[in-house]
Design a protein around this motif. Structure first.
Motif, PDB file in Angstrom:
ATOM      1  N   VAL A  43      -9.479  -2.800  -1.714  1.00 36.04           N
ATOM      2  CA  VAL A  43      -8.240  -2.040  -0.996  1.00 36.04           C
ATOM      3  C   VAL A  43      -8.738  -1.023  -0.945  1.00 36.04           C
ATOM      4  CG1 VAL A  43      -6.029  -2.267  -0.705  1.00 36.04           C
ATOM      5  CG2 VAL A  43      -7.021  -4.020  -0.984  1.00 36.04           C
ATOM      6  N   GLU A  44      -8.989   0.410   0.356  1.00 42.34           N
ATOM      7  CA  GLU A  44      -8.857   1.724  -0.537  1.00 42.34           C
ATOM      8  C   GLU A  44      -7.383   2.020  -0.846  1.00 42.34           C
ATOM      9  OE1 GLU A  44     -10.927   3.764  -0.234  1.00 42.34           O
ATOM     10  OE2 GLU A  44     -12.470   1.815   0.271  1.00 42.34           O
ATOM     11  N   ILE A  45      -6.959   2.123  -2.254  1.00 45.97           N
ATOM     12  CA  ILE A  45      -5.667   2.787  -2.855  1.00 45.97           C
ATOM     13  C   ILE A  45      -4.967   4.132  -1.866  1.00 45.97           C
ATOM     14  CG2 ILE A  45      -4.613   3.805  -4.521  1.00 45.97           C
ATOM     15  CD1 ILE A  45      -6.821   2.910  -6.525  1.00 45.97           C
ATOM     16  N   ALA A  46      -5.621   5.114  -0.924  1.00 49.45           N
ATOM     17  CA  ALA A  46      -4.781   5.556  -0.282  1.00 49.45           C
ATOM     18  C   ALA A  46      -4.500   5.419   1.136  1.00 49.45           C
ATOM     19  CB  ALA A  46      -6.394   7.048   0.038  1.00 49.45           C
ATOM     20  N   SER A  47      -5.096   3.277   0.934  1.00 51.23           N
ATOM     21  CA  SER A  47      -4.040   3.866   2.592  1.00 51.23           C
ATOM     22  C   SER A  47      -2.949   2.532   2.378  1.00 51.23           C
ATOM     23  CB  SER A  47      -5.443   2.632   3.051  1.00 51.23           C
ATOM     24  OG  SER A  47      -5.463   1.153   2.153  1.00 51.23           O
ATOM     25  N   VAL A  48      -2.434   2.511   1.398  1.00 48.79           N
ATOM     26  CA  VAL A  48      -1.190   2.169   0.544  1.00 48.79           C
ATOM     27  C   VAL A  48      -0.530   2.947  -0.242  1.00 48.79           C
ATOM     28  CG1 VAL A  48       0.028   0.314  -0.592  1.00 48.79           C
ATOM     29  CG2 VAL A  48      -2.056  -0.018   0.746  1.00 48.79           C
ATOM     30  N   LEU A  49      -0.914   3.581  -0.542  1.00 48.04           N
ATOM     31  CA  LEU A  49      -0.496   4.758  -1.479  1.00 48.04           C
ATOM     32  C   LEU A  49      -0.578   6.025  -0.867  1.00 48.04           C
ATOM     33  CD1 LEU A  49      -0.759   3.686  -5.378  1.00 48.04           C
ATOM     34  CD2 LEU A  49       0.545   2.743  -3.648  1.00 48.04           C
ATOM     35  N   ASP A  50       0.144   6.665   0.154  1.00 51.02           N
ATOM     36  CA  ASP A  50      -0.384   6.949   1.373  1.00 51.02           C
ATOM     37  C   ASP A  50       0.654   8.731   1.243  1.00 51.02           C
ATOM     38  OD1 ASP A  50       1.905   5.841   2.422  1.00 51.02           O
ATOM     39  OD2 ASP A  50       1.060   5.821   4.299  1.00 51.02           O
ATOM     40  N   GLY A  51       1.989   8.004   0.268  1.00 49.98           N
ATOM     41  CA  GLY A  51       3.361   8.902   0.332  1.00 49.98           C
ATOM     42  C   GLY A  51       2.771  10.377  -0.529  1.00 49.98           C
ATOM     43  N   PRO A  52       3.547  11.513  -0.685  1.00 43.42           N
ATOM     44  CA  PRO A  52       2.909  12.592  -1.451  1.00 43.42           C
ATOM     45  C   PRO A  52       3.066  12.807  -3.007  1.00 43.42           C
ATOM     46  CG  PRO A  52       5.154  12.999   0.381  1.00 43.42           C
ATOM     47  CD  PRO A  52       4.889  11.911   0.422  1.00 43.42           C
ATOM     48  N   LYS A  78       5.095  -1.204  -2.105  1.00 42.38           N
ATOM     49  CA  LYS A  78       4.063  -0.339  -1.563  1.00 42.38           C
ATOM     50  C   LYS A  78       2.680  -2.005  -3.094  1.00 42.38           C
ATOM     51  CE  LYS A  78       4.391   4.003   0.324  1.00 42.38           C
ATOM     52  NZ  LYS A  78       4.094   5.395   0.058  1.00 42.38           N
ATOM     53  N   LEU A  79       3.131  -1.187  -4.274  1.00 38.14           N
ATOM     54  CA  LEU A  79       2.654  -1.945  -5.479  1.00 38.14           C
ATOM     55  C   LEU A  79       2.159  -3.496  -4.506  1.00 38.14           C
ATOM     56  CD1 LEU A  79       4.464  -0.572  -8.172  1.00 38.14           C
ATOM     57  CD2 LEU A  79       1.820  -0.348  -7.346  1.00 38.14           C
ATOM     58  N   PHE A  80       3.438  -4.030  -4.053  1.00 35.22           N
ATOM     59  CA  PHE A  80       2.813  -6.041  -3.294  1.00 35.22           C
ATOM     60  C   PHE A  80       1.796  -5.604  -2.365  1.00 35.22           C
ATOM     61  CE2 PHE A  80       3.415  -8.933  -1.005  1.00 35.22           C
ATOM     62  CZ  PHE A  80       3.507  -9.964  -1.677  1.00 35.22           C
ATOM     63  N   ASN A  81       1.866  -4.484  -1.774  1.00 36.37           N
ATOM     64  CA  ASN A  81       1.416  -4.745  -0.456  1.00 36.37           C
ATOM     65  C   ASN A  81      -0.359  -4.367  -0.610  1.00 36.37           C
ATOM     66  OD1 ASN A  81       2.643  -4.895   1.418  1.00 36.37           O
ATOM     67  ND2 ASN A  81       3.580  -2.560   1.568  1.00 36.37           N
ATOM     68  N   LEU A  82      -0.403  -3.528  -1.404  1.00 34.20           N
ATOM     69  CA  LEU A  82      -1.705  -2.891  -3.005  1.00 34.20           C
ATOM     70  C   LEU A  82      -2.282  -4.072  -3.068  1.00 34.20           C
ATOM     71  CD1 LEU A  82      -3.622  -0.359  -3.376  1.00 34.20           C
ATOM     72  CD2 LEU A  82      -2.232  -0.499  -4.957  1.00 34.20           C
ATOM     73  N   CYS A  83      -1.704  -4.973  -4.147  1.00 35.50           N
ATOM     74  CA  CYS A  83      -2.395  -5.334  -4.963  1.00 35.50           C
ATOM     75  C   CYS A  83      -2.132  -6.807  -4.692  1.00 35.50           C
ATOM     76  CB  CYS A  83      -2.169  -5.495  -6.946  1.00 35.50           C
ATOM     77  SG  CYS A  83      -1.509  -3.718  -6.957  1.00 35.50           S
ATOM     78  N   ILE A  84      -1.088  -7.387  -4.011  1.00 37.73           N
ATOM     79  CA  ILE A  84      -0.835  -8.530  -3.990  1.00 37.73           C
ATOM     80  C   ILE A  84      -1.205  -9.419  -2.344  1.00 37.73           C
ATOM     81  CG2 ILE A  84       0.618 -10.801  -4.030  1.00 37.73           C
ATOM     82  CD1 ILE A  84      -0.326  -9.829  -6.528  1.00 37.73           C
ATOM     83  N   ALA A  85      -0.549  -8.221  -1.396  1.00 38.44           N
ATOM     84  CA  ALA A  85      -0.300  -9.152   0.384  1.00 38.44           C
ATOM     85  C   ALA A  85      -2.144  -9.038   0.574  1.00 38.44           C
ATOM     86  CB  ALA A  85       0.375  -7.874   0.890  1.00 38.44           C
ATOM     87  N   PRO A  86      -3.650  -8.186   0.505  1.00 40.37           N
ATOM     88  CA  PRO A  86      -4.692  -8.922   0.403  1.00 40.37           C
ATOM     89  C   PRO A  86      -5.096 -10.092  -0.001  1.00 40.37           C
ATOM     90  CG  PRO A  86      -3.795  -6.682  -0.780  1.00 40.37           C
ATOM     91  CD  PRO A  86      -2.586  -6.850  -0.793  1.00 40.37           C
TER      92      PRO A  86
END
Length: 220
Positions: A43-52, A78-86
């Motif tokens: 997972v590209e981290i910037a695709s999920v953690l995209d806020g300022p 966002k941590l769920f979407n990054l780490c668990i959702a995929p």
């Protein structure tokens, strides 16, 4: 029995595919207890953690208390979407998750990460954390072995039992003041008692090494 358990390993990598201080990619593996690779996602981290201010997960994780104060539940989602959702499809049949988060990933409050509906990860899975796979392997081996303790100062040999080491004397030399500034571990005694009670409840004979006896020389 752990037929419904899965091991989930998280690794942060830089753009060159190596570990570093500024990861751009999260790699996740899911392995079932029979050794089957159930999932392998990048997972590209910037695709999920995209806020300022969210660009670097290392910064967010190492300052998690401040990060949660600033971003609140949005960060947990966002941590769920990054780490668990995929890898979620590979986890649906696993009641227990054994998480192996490398580096700053170990600072993530895994039980609190939540999906978009506000459901916590802990609601659907029991969670255990291991710092690395070798320790997980050693723990599993230990379950099938009789624990043997080498005799040492204040400690006699034991078989078929366990040992709980804790509540050591504070480095400052002060003890019993109940003041954290004196270096005393305020809840260490109750933790020892809880551990002993848990083991004895499973029929394990327990020896304790505490306070002044809890030294490196005694334990090793």
């Amino acid at each position: 029995k752990r037929e419904r358990a899965a091991l989930v390993e998280f690794e942060l990598l830089e753009a060159n595919g190596k570990r570093g201080q500024r990861a751009t990619e999260l790699v996740v593996w899911v392995v079932t207890m029979d050794g089957t690779l159930a999932a392998h996602q990048k997972v590209e981290i910037a695709s999920v953690l995209d806020g300022p201010g969210e660009r670097f997960i290392e910064t967010l994780a190492t300052s998690m208390e401040d990060s949660l104060r600033i971003y609140g539940r949005a960060l947990l989602r966002k941590l769920f979407n990054l780490c668990i959702a995929p890898i979620l499809p590979a986890l649906r049949t696993s009641r227990e998750l054994i998480l192996v988060p490398h580096g700053p990933m170990c600072l993530i409050p895994w039980a609190a990460v939540m999906n978009q509906r506000g459901g916590y990860l802990l609601e659907n899975h029991s969670l255990r954390l291991a710092p690395h796979l070798r320790m997980m392997r050693d723990l599993h081996r230990a379950q099938d072995m009789t624990l043997r303790l080498r005799p040492g100062p204040g400690l006699t040999g034991a078989r078929g039992g366990g040992v709980v080491i804790g509540n050591p004397m504070p480095i400052s030399g002060k003890f019993g003041t109940g003041v954290a500034e004196d270096g005393e571990l305020l809840h260490a005694a109750s933790e020892v008692e809880a551990s002993v009670g848990s083991l004895e409840g499973r029929g394990v004979q327990v020896r304790t090494i505490v306070t002044s006896a809890a030294t490196k020389a005694t334990c090793l």
